[in-house]
Every structure is written in C-alpha cells, then in structure tokens.
Design a protein around this motif. Sequence first.
Motif, PDB file in Angstrom:
ATOM      1  N   THR A  13       0.824  -1.213   0.000  1.00 41.91           N
ATOM      2  CA  THR A  13       0.000   0.000   0.000  1.00 41.91           C
ATOM      3  C   THR A  13       0.855   1.258   0.000  1.00 41.91           C
TER       4      THR A  13
ATOM      5  N   ARG B  33      -5.480   4.580   0.802  1.00 43.72           N
ATOM      6  CA  ARG B  33      -4.686   3.479   1.335  1.00 43.72           C
ATOM      7  C   ARG B  33      -5.424   2.636   2.372  1.00 43.72           C
TER       8      ARG B  33
ATOM      9  N   ALA C 202      -7.928   0.294   0.485  1.00 38.19           N
ATOM     10  CA  ALA C 202      -7.262  -0.762  -0.275  1.00 38.19           C
ATOM     11  C   ALA C 202      -6.589  -1.760   0.665  1.00 38.19           C
ATOM     12  N   ALA C 203      -5.986  -1.267   1.757  1.00 43.38           N
ATOM     13  CA  ALA C 203      -5.325  -2.152   2.716  1.00 43.38           C
ATOM     14  C   ALA C 203      -6.323  -3.095   3.377  1.00 43.38           C
TER      15      ALA C 203
ATOM     16  N   GLY D  57       1.539  -3.317  -5.225  1.00 45.13           N
ATOM     17  CA  GLY D  57       1.246  -1.925  -4.888  1.00 45.13           C
ATOM     18  C   GLY D  57       1.133  -1.044  -6.122  1.00 45.13           C
TER      19      GLY D  57
END
Length: 484
Positions: free
Chosen positions: A53, A62, A65-66, A105
């Motif tokens: 990330t 972030r 998405a994480a 990433g």
Amino acid sequence: MRLPDPVRNGLTRLLERDAAARGEQPPALPEVSPPSQKHPLPARLALWLNDATGQMRWKRARPYAADELAGHLTDQYEAFRDQGMDEAHAAEATIREMGDAVETGTALDRAWRPAPDWVMLGLVLGVAVAGIMLQYLLHTIWPDAGGPSPTLLRQVIAYLAGAVCLFAGYFLDYTWLGRHAKTTYVVWLLATVGAIFISPMANGKLLYPEYAVWMFPAVFAAMLYAQRGKGTKGVAVCMVIMLPMVVTAFIVPTLTAIVTLGLVCTALLCSAVWQGYFSGNRKRQLVLALSPVALFAVYMGWRICTNAHVRERMMVAFYPALDIDNRGYMGATIWEALFGGIVAPEMSERRLNYYRADTSDFMLTAVKMQWGWLAFALVLTVVLVLLARGFQLAHRQGGVLAKMMSWAIMLTFACQTMAYVLQNFGIILFAAYGLPLFSYGGLYLCQTMLLFGLLLSTRRTGQIESGAKPVRIGRKAHQARGVR
C-alpha cells in the motif's frame, strides 16, 4: 405445556410481522467512514501489506485498499494453516502466493486514483468567464440603461473569488459531509440564523440568508444519507429537517426557494425510499414523503377553484397581455422586447430600456434585444450543455452519498434555469433566482461555483465510496477490488 390459543395467535402475528419487516430490509449500503482493522495479520504479512500500500500515491485511499487486501491475505494464510503449516511457513507461503509487494502496490496505485472530470471543470470555468464578460459587455453597450453595474475590476474579482470557491468544493472531502451529517446541518443552521441578523435588505429581501437557503440541498443530501436504514422514523426526520429551510425562506422572503427546494428535497427523499435506502414499508413511507406536496397541491387547487382573484393572477402570469397596465406590466414589456409589437406595440423606449442592461434577472431578454434570437439560443445552449454534463456525472455515480449529493445539486440548478427561462419569456409565476454562472452578483457566483465544486468532488473521489476497479495480483491472479 401448551400455551393458550390467544397467546399463541398473538406470538404468531408478531413473528409474521417481524419476518415481513426483515424481508423488506434493503441490502447493506456502503459506509464512507475509514475501515477499521478487520483482519489482524502476522507481523510478516503486515510488513508485506505496508510495502504494497506504500506504493499508492493517493494516501486517502490506502486504508480502504489495505482493508480489502488484508482480507485476501487472511484467507490465503488461513488456507495454508489448515493444511498443517506453522505460522512462519504459512506466512512465507502466502507471500509467495501473493507475489511481489511492489508489483502489487503498483497495480493498486493504477486502480486507486482520483478521477477528476477535466471536461466538466473546464466547462464551469469557461462558462463563468463567458457569463461575467457578457455582463460587462451588455453594461458597456448600454451604460445608462439601469440595472447592475458590472465594472471590469469587479468582474475580475468576482471570478477569482468564484474560482477559489470552486476549488474549495473540489478538494473538499464530500464524504466528510456524510460522516458528520449532524455537524454539517448544525453549521448550516447557525450560519443561516447569523445571516438573518447581519444581512442588509436588497430589493425587499434579506440578502445573505437567501444564499444560505440555496445551499440547503447539499446539506439535505448529507442528512438523508445519515438517516438511511432507519425506517419510517428516518423519513420523518428528513421531513422535519426541511422546516428551518422553509421558515428561513419565508423570512427572506423567497417563494422561489420554498417551491424549488421543497420539490427537490421531496424528489430526493422519494427516490431514496423507492430504492430501499430506508427499511420498512415503502408504500407507507412514500405516502408520508409525498404528503406535504400533495396537501399543498390540494390547497392551491382549492384556492384556484374558489378565488377569482387567484385565477386572474394565474391567467395573467401565463398571458400578461390581459392586464398590460397592472399585473401583466412586466410580462407584457418582455413580450414586446422579444416579439416587437405583437402584444403591446405602444410600449415606449423608456419602458423597455431597463431590460437592455439587466444582467441579473433578464440577461436572455437583453441578449435577444441586442443580437437577436441566434445569440439568445447560443447562451441557452451553453447552459443546457453544462446541465447535461452535470446530469451525466450524477447518473454515473456509484456511491450512495455521491449520487444523492450530485442529484441534489443538479436538480437545483435545473429548476433555477427553468424558472429563469420562463421569466425571460414573460411567464413570471415567481421571481427567478438566477441563471447558473451567468447572472450578475459576486456572492451568487461564489455560491454557484461552490456547489459545482462539490459536484466535481463526488466525481474526483467517488472511488472512496464505490470502490476501485478490479486488479489482478499474485501468482494465481487473485482479484482485489478495493470494495469494502
């Protein structure tokens, strides 16, 4: 032990009602709050996740998405643990399966990016330039005709201030309005009350509160989002929070805002009910949401049928030639300016003079008088293209809050445009507020640009709410969408 029949029947009815209510529950709607850590990971996997990330340039995305990627890591890790691996070997096998953190990433960075609409942004800035230059040009041609006095310096300052408001709304996190809907509403309410006490009078109206009232649709969209899933009570709360807007509009006074914003907010509420954003009986909620509009329509119908004075005013509004010297004076003058002698050929130059430089209420009329119907159609086409693009953005929104906010703003602009065009054709049911980005006024331009900035914000950062496009990661090409 057998329960008595009345008790059994009562419990049965309760269970049936509960089952029916559960059956009407809408599907879970996405939240716009940053996700919490739902997937605790071993230290080795957590380090891999941070490296992945960390490649994302959009820092706000972030956490979302994480959270999604952590779910994939957890599923793969637990699968290896179920095969008998210890924690260390399972973590290493998961990392091998997921692939290189930097490559993953980079894929996430491509998927999670702000999506600015450069076409709409350019349209807003360009149309605003056209509006202020047209105001200045009309006043230059007829400097003594009356109306506003848009000097070049004043126009430049108004445009720069409007551009600041546009980018302030553009970079504002619209999801904050949904996460803190009550705070948003209280701030709007306090600002409106304060504006009432400090506002000067202009043309028989309080100036500042009127601008605050026209910001209400965006506030209402945030409150509507906050009430989703709360059943009939949520619908009732949405109706109650409209009351301060109505009261403020009466104080200003502005019938235009009461009618326009009442219809816009009711349309948003009914749409939310119809799409299942509230739990419970949809038909009952629709009846509740539509009841104020229905009662107002019944009242107006009764007034028209029983009051000759009201009927006469309505007829004159649509055909001002019926009363040229009294109630139809303004409409008949506009008809003379547009069609030249068809309705009232005796209209004097003095009576027509004001409309030639009125860049606030009758810009379209002034444009037609100076350059003809082609110029009239050109200005109107520019506005319609701007509105069409805005509605296109609203239609494409995937998130619930983004959709509500976009439609609230665009419906408001569409209603303003419709009332303005009718007014410039001499059909004056009530005074139009303005033509978006064209009408004169620094505060008006700033408020309009701020709303357009919020519209563009929902487009730019809408992925936070609706999720990113799928990306393929790992040796077996797992899919990670970024949808919480």
